[in-house]
Design an enzyme around this catalytic site. Structure first.
Site, PDB file in Angstrom:
ATOM      1  N   ARG A 266      28.809  29.354  35.022  1.00  0.00           N
ATOM      2  CA  ARG A 266      29.528  29.888  33.857  1.00  0.00           C
ATOM      3  C   ARG A 266      30.236  28.771  33.113  1.00  0.00           C
ATOM      4  O   ARG A 266      30.896  27.936  33.728  1.00  0.00           O
ATOM      5  CB  ARG A 266      30.543  30.951  34.295  1.00  0.00           C
ATOM      6  CG  ARG A 266      29.832  32.114  34.956  1.00  0.00           C
ATOM      7  CD  ARG A 266      30.734  33.287  35.244  1.00  0.00           C
ATOM      8  NE  ARG A 266      29.937  34.318  35.927  1.00  0.00           N
ATOM      9  CZ  ARG A 266      30.408  35.472  36.328  1.00  0.00           C
ATOM     10  NH1 ARG A 266      31.682  35.775  36.122  1.00  0.00           N
ATOM     11  NH2 ARG A 266      29.618  36.342  36.934  1.00  0.00           N
ATOM     12  N   ARG A 281      38.653  29.207  39.182  1.00  0.00           N
ATOM     13  CA  ARG A 281      37.755  29.372  38.044  1.00  0.00           C
ATOM     14  C   ARG A 281      36.897  28.115  37.957  1.00  0.00           C
ATOM     15  O   ARG A 281      37.373  27.064  37.557  1.00  0.00           O
ATOM     16  CB  ARG A 281      38.580  29.559  36.771  1.00  0.00           C
ATOM     17  CG  ARG A 281      37.809  29.984  35.548  1.00  0.00           C
ATOM     18  CD  ARG A 281      38.749  30.168  34.371  1.00  0.00           C
ATOM     19  NE  ARG A 281      39.675  31.266  34.577  1.00  0.00           N
ATOM     20  CZ  ARG A 281      39.405  32.539  34.277  1.00  0.00           C
ATOM     21  NH1 ARG A 281      38.246  32.865  33.755  1.00  0.00           N
ATOM     22  NH2 ARG A 281      40.288  33.478  34.496  1.00  0.00           N
ATOM     23  N   GLU A 355      41.420  38.990  40.699  1.00  0.00           N
ATOM     24  CA  GLU A 355      40.123  39.635  40.752  1.00  0.00           C
ATOM     25  C   GLU A 355      39.128  38.910  41.674  1.00  0.00           C
ATOM     26  O   GLU A 355      38.909  37.712  41.562  1.00  0.00           O
ATOM     27  CB  GLU A 355      39.524  39.683  39.336  1.00  0.00           C
ATOM     28  CG  GLU A 355      38.125  40.256  39.306  1.00  0.00           C
ATOM     29  CD  GLU A 355      37.498  40.181  37.921  1.00  0.00           C
ATOM     30  OE1 GLU A 355      38.229  40.141  36.916  1.00  0.00           O
ATOM     31  OE2 GLU A 355      36.252  40.158  37.861  1.00  0.00           O
ATOM     32  N   SER A 358      33.951  43.139  40.993  1.00  0.00           N
ATOM     33  CA  SER A 358      33.857  43.871  39.741  1.00  0.00           C
ATOM     34  C   SER A 358      32.693  44.858  39.823  1.00  0.00           C
ATOM     35  O   SER A 358      31.555  44.478  40.028  1.00  0.00           O
ATOM     36  CB  SER A 358      33.635  42.871  38.605  1.00  0.00           C
ATOM     37  OG  SER A 358      33.846  43.496  37.384  1.00  0.00           O
ATOM     38  N   ARG A 396      35.778  31.615  45.361  1.00  0.00           N
ATOM     39  CA  ARG A 396      37.010  32.300  44.976  1.00  0.00           C
ATOM     40  C   ARG A 396      37.595  33.136  46.113  1.00  0.00           C
ATOM     41  O   ARG A 396      38.813  33.150  46.315  1.00  0.00           O
ATOM     42  CB  ARG A 396      36.781  33.186  43.751  1.00  0.00           C
ATOM     43  CG  ARG A 396      38.085  33.821  43.274  1.00  0.00           C
ATOM     44  CD  ARG A 396      37.907  34.706  42.071  1.00  0.00           C
ATOM     45  NE  ARG A 396      37.789  33.944  40.838  1.00  0.00           N
ATOM     46  CZ  ARG A 396      37.817  34.515  39.628  1.00  0.00           C
ATOM     47  NH1 ARG A 396      37.952  35.820  39.519  1.00  0.00           N
ATOM     48  NH2 ARG A 396      37.696  33.763  38.546  1.00  0.00           N
TER      49      ARG A 396
END
Length: 432
Positions: A266, A281, A355, A358, A396
């Site tokens: 990403r 991130r 988070e 999802s 993460r």
RNA sequence: GGAGAGAUGGCAGAGUGGUUGAAUGCGACCGUCUUGAAAACGGUUGAUGGAAACAUCCGGGGGUUCGAAUCCCUCUCUCUCCGCCA
């Protein structure tokens, strides 16, 4: 993608959905374009029908030279007409489709209206943040003491938001991934290891494109301009949506349940200054993803949406981390998503939930774009429904995992569920 | 990377310019027969748009032609051989 017929019949519902999702799109313009396209299509089809008829006349004429020549002349005239009209129709159709791809899906009635993630609604909280009795360290400090992570050199190699896992950091990542795949596949999900490189149609099908294109790494085409371009996937979901593209599945095979693993990439454009420390991130990570293809039925989608949430909660629970589940508001919902739950795990150093999972469903929004259908019990061909949820994303997940299980002496207790994947090891301990 | 061959319905496989959206076989489905099943026999069996007429689709895109599954260009994919390689 929504059914154009639905948009025609319910323009107000679509406009309202776009407004609440904070998506700028001119539905009236789309409908006007649609009307023009339909008119032109009627013209083109009438011309083609005449052309086909003349073609038959030419055959029927046989040796009758006069009739033959007359029909060929007429055919030539019609051909000249279609030659003008067809490109116009094609252009309109392309324009219409481009616009259609930008129309967001309708959020479920249970989704709260809100502008961004700050208006997501917590609806479930599980576990209590631990009382450490000492000042808990953040994951960067913990991993440094355990010699699991080298951010500086990762950045040297690949720039900001890059990292190198090291030693037990690597063992831990592999253990987590294998644990997640095992846990989900035990519930009847078929493991898949999918390409991290995918073609554009996969991203369009998944509804990552056109709007999310700025978050995706594109590979330079080396040769001709029409050589198909490849992009790095941000999730295995992209590849899984693409893999059945164009197929008509047997309804009896549904639901299809996959657990896919892939590297994920990403660009994180527009996140400067956000989560700059550590591995929260990053540009590259590994994710185990749950994916469901089921019948075109709302209740069925809802059932699986809840089931996928339960699966993810099971993983978080097995890893013994406090978490809560939020219902994501309209403004924080992706274009294609009808409804989404995020699981956020407790991160002690931040005193906040972050988070890690999802969970969303799309009805037939992705299926329409990717053209994935099935034949139902009556033999009717219908678009499938698709859903997906994270099973586990690393590194993460290591943040709450290491932080919640840290001890005063810098060691980290390994939750029992994970120990079999680390040779029975019970803790990570600093070398000195 | 170089040379060659190919891509047709769920599968196999015909079809090289004019009722071919596509023969034939297999599979699948329905029916007859049978106590039941098998076999045999008869029938049905692609998708999209459209109320319909009709239009479109033979790997994708473009072209030639009154007319293309059939001819030309191009891309993709598959196979064979050589090279390279984990």
């Amino acid at each position: 993608m929504l059914d154009l017929a639905f948009i025609r019949a319910n323009p107000d519902i679509v406009k309202d959905a776009a407004t609440r999702k904070r998506v700028a799109i001119d539905i009236d313009h789309l409908l006007a374009l649609d009307t023009r396209t339909q008119e032109l299509r009627r013209q083109v089809e009438a011309a083609r029908a005449r052309q086909n008829q003349l073609s038959k006349d030419i055959q029927a004429a046989g040796k009758d030279q006069e009739a033959r020549i007359a029909a060929i002349e007429a055919g030539r005239a019609v051909a000249a007409e279609t030659k003008v009209l067809e490109p116009q129709l094609r252009d309109l159709e392309v324009e219409l489709r481009d616009l259609l791809l930008r129309v967001p899906n309708i959020p479920d009635a249970s989704v709260p209206t809100g502008r961004d993630e700050s208006e997501n609604v917590e609806f479930k909280k599980v576990g209590t943040p631990r009382d450490f009795g000492f000042t808990p360290q953040d994951h960067v400090a913990i991993m440094a003491r355990l010699d699991m992570l080298d951010v500086e050199r990762g950045v040297r190699v690949a720039g900001s938001r890059s990292y190198i896992l090291k030693g037990d950091g690597v063992r831990l990542e592999m253990a987590l991934i294998q644990f997640a795949i095992d846990r989900i596949s035990q519930k009847g999900f078929t493991p898949l290891s999918v390409p991290a490189l995918a073609r554009e149609f996969c991203f369009i099908g998944n509804s990552q494109f056109p709007r999310g294109k700025d978050q995706v790494y594109a590979l330079e085409g080396e040769g001709e301009a029409d050589e198909p371009q490849l992009f790095l996937v941000g999730t295995a979901e992209v590849a899984i949506t693409g893999m059945h593209s164009g197929e008509i599945l047997d309804g009896a095979e549904l639901p299809i349940k996959y657990v896919g693993v892939s590297p994920c990439f990403r660009k994180e454009a527009g996140t400067y200054g956000k989560d700059t420390k550590g591995i929260m991130r990053v540009h590259q990570f590994t994710k185990v993803e749950q994916y469901i293809i089921c019948q075109n039925d709302h209740e069925e989608s809802v059932r699986w949406h809840e089931a996928l949430l339960a699966n993810a909660e099971d993983i978080v629970t097995a890893l013994e981390m406090p978490y809560h589940v939020v219902l994501v508001c309209t403004g924080d919902l992706g274009d294609g998503q009808v409804k989404k739950y995020d699981i956020e795990c407790w991160v002690p150093s931040e005193g906040a939930y972050r988070e890690t999972h999802s969970d969303s469903y799309f009805h037939d929004y992705q299926a329409r774009r990717a053209n994935v259908r099935y034949r139902d019990a009556e033999g009717k061909v219908r678009f499938v429904h698709t859903l997906n949820n994270t099973a586990l994303a690393s590194p993460r997940i290591m943040i709450p995992l290491l932080e919640n299980h840290q001890q005063a002496d810098g060691s980290v207790t390994i939750p029992p569920a994970l120990r079999p994947y680390l040779g029975g090891q019970t803790e990570f301990r600093p070398k000195r």
